[in-house]
Design an enzyme around this catalytic site. Sequence first.
Site, PDB file in Angstrom:
ATOM      1  N   ARG A 273      46.067  87.923  -6.019  1.00 13.89           N
ATOM      2  CA  ARG A 273      45.904  87.213  -7.288  1.00 13.89           C
ATOM      3  C   ARG A 273      45.819  88.186  -8.463  1.00 13.89           C
ATOM      4  NH1 ARG A 273      46.318  81.448  -7.594  1.00 13.89           N
ATOM      5  NH2 ARG A 273      45.201  81.686  -9.549  1.00 13.89           N
TER       6      ARG A 273
ATOM      7  N   HIS B 130      49.325  89.368  -9.050  1.00 14.23           N
ATOM      8  CA  HIS B 130      50.092  88.276  -9.633  1.00 14.23           C
ATOM      9  C   HIS B 130      49.760  88.111 -11.112  1.00 14.23           C
ATOM     10  CE1 HIS B 130      50.881  83.911 -10.467  1.00 14.23           C
ATOM     11  NE2 HIS B 130      52.009  84.224  -9.877  1.00 14.23           N
TER      12      HIS B 130
END
Length: 211
Positions: A33, A36
Amino acid sequence: MADHPIFTESIRRIRALLGETGLGPLEQQVLERLVHSSGDPGLRPLLQFSDGACARAVQALTGGAVILTDTAMAAAAVAPMAARTLGSEVRCLLDWAPALSPQGSTRSAAAMQRAWPELSAAARSSGSALPLVLVGSAPTALEQLLDQVQAGADAPSVLIGMPVGFVGVPESKRRLAASGLAQIRLEGTRGGAGLVAAAVNALLRAAQAAN
């Protein structure tokens, strides 16, 4: 929660870029995450976890822990995921901030001095897990919380310490590393609201899946 195909493909590409990380499943999800959100696979060597921090965070979130952020931007980035998953309460440190910075301090530090005793006492009285604390911008708030814990205050369930910048930031992270607190930390000068939000959003997703 079904993921958008673009997100799914992004994670596939991120995993290919990262290769074998040696991380556990929860830690891997947090790393993915962060990459990302930042577009930066180079974060891998900077990301540090105390033993069991992610599992502890998941347990705290399922136990009703409040999520305390140091900025409105981080709170805004966490609130939609919190609402879609566990319905966790998201609070912003600046709700306790004075109008002006106290002499020799900052609004964020003064706010932490007020907020932490209130939130930790509320958690104790309600039987909820102690709050998760996210610091992405204010090293002085991180230092102030560490001061309180060192003086005998409750420790947060997990402290996600990723303040960004150059003045006081590396020092606050080194102190966090030495504190013995359950923590997720990004070494050096990198960090920010988007990254602390990404970390806790990964943990919220994991907590919902485990709940």
